[in-house]
Motif scaffolding. Structure first.
Motif, short mmCIF file in Angstrom:
data_model
loop_
_atom_site.label_atom_id
_atom_site.label_comp_id
_atom_site.label_asym_id
_atom_site.label_seq_id
_atom_site.Cartn_x
_atom_site.Cartn_y
_atom_site.Cartn_z
N PRO A 195 -5.27 66.16 -20.66
CA PRO A 195 -6.72 65.39 -21.34
C PRO A 195 -7.52 64.23 -20.96
N SER A 196 -5.81 63.32 -20.48
CA SER A 196 -6.54 62.47 -19.80
C SER A 196 -7.43 62.49 -18.31
N ARG A 197 -7.44 63.87 -17.92
CA ARG A 197 -8.21 63.98 -16.50
C ARG A 197 -9.45 64.33 -16.88
N SER A 198 -10.36 63.28 -16.60
CA SER A 198 -11.63 64.23 -16.50
C SER A 198 -13.09 63.97 -15.00
N GLU A 199 -12.55 63.69 -14.03
CA GLU A 199 -12.63 64.12 -12.83
C GLU A 199 -11.46 65.02 -11.55
N LEU A 200 -12.17 65.45 -10.81
CA LEU A 200 -11.51 66.35 -9.74
C LEU A 200 -10.87 65.75 -8.57
N ASP A 201 -10.09 65.05 -9.38
CA ASP A 201 -9.47 64.04 -8.82
C ASP A 201 -8.30 65.15 -7.20
N PRO A 202 -7.79 64.53 -6.82
CA PRO A 202 -6.20 65.06 -6.18
C PRO A 202 -5.41 65.09 -6.70
N ILE A 203 -4.79 66.52 -7.22
CA ILE A 203 -3.22 66.71 -7.91
C ILE A 203 -1.68 65.89 -6.57
N GLU A 204 -1.20 65.57 -6.94
CA GLU A 204 0.29 64.85 -6.81
C GLU A 204 1.17 65.92 -7.51
N VAL A 205 1.64 66.28 -7.44
CA VAL A 205 2.93 66.83 -8.11
C VAL A 205 4.55 66.53 -6.84
N PRO A 206 5.42 65.31 -7.68
CA PRO A 206 6.52 65.24 -6.47
C PRO A 206 7.39 65.80 -7.57
N GLY A 207 8.01 65.85 -6.34
CA GLY A 207 9.53 66.65 -6.00
C GLY A 207 8.90 68.08 -5.70
N ALA A 208 7.59 68.94 -5.13
CA ALA A 208 6.94 70.34 -4.93
C ALA A 208 7.84 70.97 -4.30
N GLN A 209 7.94 71.70 -4.44
CA GLN A 209 8.79 72.63 -3.25
C GLN A 209 8.36 72.75 -1.90
N SER A 210 8.96 73.84 -0.88
CA SER A 210 7.56 73.83 -0.09
C SER A 210 6.95 75.38 -0.10
N GLU A 211 7.52 75.81 -1.08
CA GLU A 211 6.61 77.68 -0.80
C GLU A 211 5.47 76.29 -2.43
N ILE A 212 5.98 76.00 -3.00
CA ILE A 212 4.51 75.68 -4.21
C ILE A 212 3.07 74.77 -3.54
N ARG A 213 3.48 73.49 -2.14
CA ARG A 213 3.09 73.25 -1.69
C ARG A 213 1.80 73.16 -1.15
N PRO A 214 1.47 74.98 -0.96
CA PRO A 214 0.17 75.28 -0.32
C PRO A 214 -0.53 75.90 -1.90
N LEU A 215 -0.23 76.07 -3.31
CA LEU A 215 -0.95 76.18 -4.14
C LEU A 215 -1.48 74.55 -4.15
N ILE A 216 -0.79 73.63 -3.88
CA ILE A 216 -1.31 72.51 -4.51
C ILE A 216 -2.52 71.96 -3.66
N ASP A 217 -1.94 72.64 -2.13
CA ASP A 217 -3.17 72.34 -0.90
C ASP A 217 -4.04 72.94 -1.73
N ALA A 218 -4.21 74.07 -1.79
CA ALA A 218 -5.58 74.90 -2.26
C ALA A 218 -6.43 74.75 -3.43
N LEU A 219 -5.18 74.37 -4.16
CA LEU A 219 -6.00 73.54 -5.33
C LEU A 219 -6.80 72.62 -5.36
N ASN A 220 -6.58 71.42 -4.86
CA ASN A 220 -7.08 70.50 -4.07
C ASN A 220 -8.35 70.45 -3.11
N ALA A 221 -7.69 71.71 -2.19
CA ALA A 221 -9.45 71.95 -1.81
C ALA A 221 -10.18 72.55 -1.81
N TYR A 222 -9.83 73.21 -3.37
CA TYR A 222 -11.10 74.12 -4.02
C TYR A 222 -11.56 73.13 -4.10
N MET A 223 -11.01 72.08 -5.56
CA MET A 223 -11.66 71.10 -6.59
C MET A 223 -12.36 69.81 -5.46
N ALA A 224 -12.02 69.72 -4.26
CA ALA A 224 -12.76 69.50 -3.46
C ALA A 224 -14.10 70.52 -2.88
#
Length: 452
Positions: A195-224
């Protein structure tokens, strides 16, 4: 039933093969337990038969067979098994035991039914010294299968318990592994839904595995991209409001002046100016609507087969009165059909804006030439005028919405070339600006040529 939970799907993909392997292992364990019980029972039968045979002997010229207690007691395993036996001389004379007990093949075992009991039987042949024609004797021993079956059950149940424990432990470790492995996905979900997230800032997930990292990067690219689109939309709304404010204020002023003016000539002049201003406002609104339709995702993509030559000819016919009014030579050079695939309405609007821009900035008595040609696999549309042209350092900026070159005296909204670029890029082409041979501006549009 389809499982929609990733955790359950992964657990099923791991545990179900384990269950299948455990089932196969249990089947082989049952066969091994049965073979073990058969072997133990047969060894006991052979030991009992040997013990009985070795006690047979000749006493006072008579062949006698005595059953030693150990030969029977070795079957006392607590499972209440019954033991049957008989000893026969070589001629078939019964020396002792049960006369109707069936015999097994010599020195081998078999199973039979005797007195409503299943027995495992073994027949053993033994030579007795001094027995004469009564030798060799045959000893048959049979035992019920309660102990045998109990041994099979104990061995198989032990294997079953081990397999069940292994599957349960494996499932537990898989659940723990899935909980730890899917934790970054849960954190990603919580970060997106926070609920505290009001902006489309990039998301960082510490400890994310290499298989999940492309999903996070794609989500951040989409939000950009979304941020860029929202920023562009805000700029568009602000610029549109600014561009509309001036002509609306001018219309209001001219209308008020016409109402106040009593002289017919002055009122006529005010009404003519009011009509011109309303025309410019209508053209601005039309360009805003065209630009909105040209944006990606604003309307369903169309794949019409369009002849650019025919479209250009139609546009020049509609622009001819403007060219005649300004004494501009408006010409078309073409060598036949130039087919392309795209949205016919938007492609015609693109040509309208290029030609309108050329007519607007060409001086009276000048010329505007529209050329159409096929070069390789591309359709090339060129519009050349003899106006003031565009400085090289300004050419990237003139494709921006509402951008006007500093010092320009011509009326315009700054939307024409922005519309051209949107339409051309949506059709898979590109547009460039260059200098004419005798000055002026050359707008070149290249589009993929339609096949067939």
């Amino acid at each position: 039933m389809r499982i929609n939970s990733l955790r359950l799907q992964l657990l099923a993909w791991v545990v179900l093969p384990l269950v299948g392997l455990a089932t196969i292992n249990l089947w082989t364990s049952h066969r091994n337990a049965l073979a073990t019980a058969d072997l133990v029972t047969d060894r006991m039968l052979m030991g009992s038969a040997r013990a009985i045979a070795e006690r047979a002997g000749v006493s006072d010229g008579v062949l006698d067979a005595t059953i030693p207690p150990a030969a029977i007691e070795m079957f006392d395993t607590g499972d209440r098994d019954s033991v049957y036996y008989h000893v026969k001389a070589a001629g078939g004379r019964l020396l002792t035991g049960y006369p109707d007990l069936p015999e097994a093949p010599k020195s081998s075992n078999t199973e039979a039914t005797y007195r409503d009991h299943r027995l495992r039987l073994l027949t053993f042949s033994h030579t007795v010294v001094g027995a004469g024609d009564d030798s060799p004797i045959t000893v048959t021993v049979g035992v019920t299968l309660a102990g045998h079956d109990a041994m099979v059950r104990r061995l198989w149940f032990g294997a079953f318990t081990q397999q069940l424990a292994l599957v349960a432990i494996a499932g537990l470790f898989v659940l723990l592994g899935l909980h730890r492995g899917l934790a970054p996905l849960i954190r990603l979900r919580d970060a997106v839904r926070s609920p505290s997230r009001s902006e489309l800032d990039p998301i960082e997930v510490p400890g994310a595995q290499s298989e999940i990292r492309p999903l996070i990067d794609a989500l951040n690219a989409y939000m950009a991209r979304v941020r860029a689109q929202m920023a562009a939309q805000r700029r568009f709304i602000a610029n549109a409001a600014h561009q509309l404010r001036t002509p609306l204020a001018l219309l209001s002023t001219q209308a008020s002046y016409a109402l106040r003016e009593s002289a017919a000539d002055a009122r006529q002049e005010a009404l003519v100016a009011l009509q011109a201003s309303s025309g410019r406002l209508a053209r601005l609104a039309e360009q805003l609507l065209t630009l909105s339709r040209a944006e990606p995702g604003s309307r369903r993509p169309r794949a019409d087969r369009i002849d650019l030559t025919e479209a250009a000819r139609h546009v020049l016919e509609t622009q001819a009165p403007t060219a005649i009014g300004r004494n501009i030579d408006l010409g078309l050079e073409e060598a036949g059909p130039v087919p392309v695939i795209g949205d016919g309405t938007m492609l015609r609007e693109m040509i309208v804006n290029v030609v309108d821009n050329a007519l607007r900035y060409s001086p009276a008595g000048g010329s505007v030439t529209v050329k159409l040609a096929v070069v390789g696999n591309e359709a090339v549309l060129t519009v050349a005028d003899d106006g003031p042209g565009i400085p090289v350092d300004e050419r990237d900026h003139v494709f921006e919405r509402f951008y006007r070159i500093a010092g320009s005296t011509e009326e315009g909204s700054g939307l024409g070339l922005a519309i051209v670029r949107e339409v051309v890029e949506n059709a898979g082409g590109h547009v460039t600006l260059g200098d004419g041979a005798a000055g002026g501006l050359v707008v070149e549009v290249r589009l993929p040529l339609a096949g067939g």
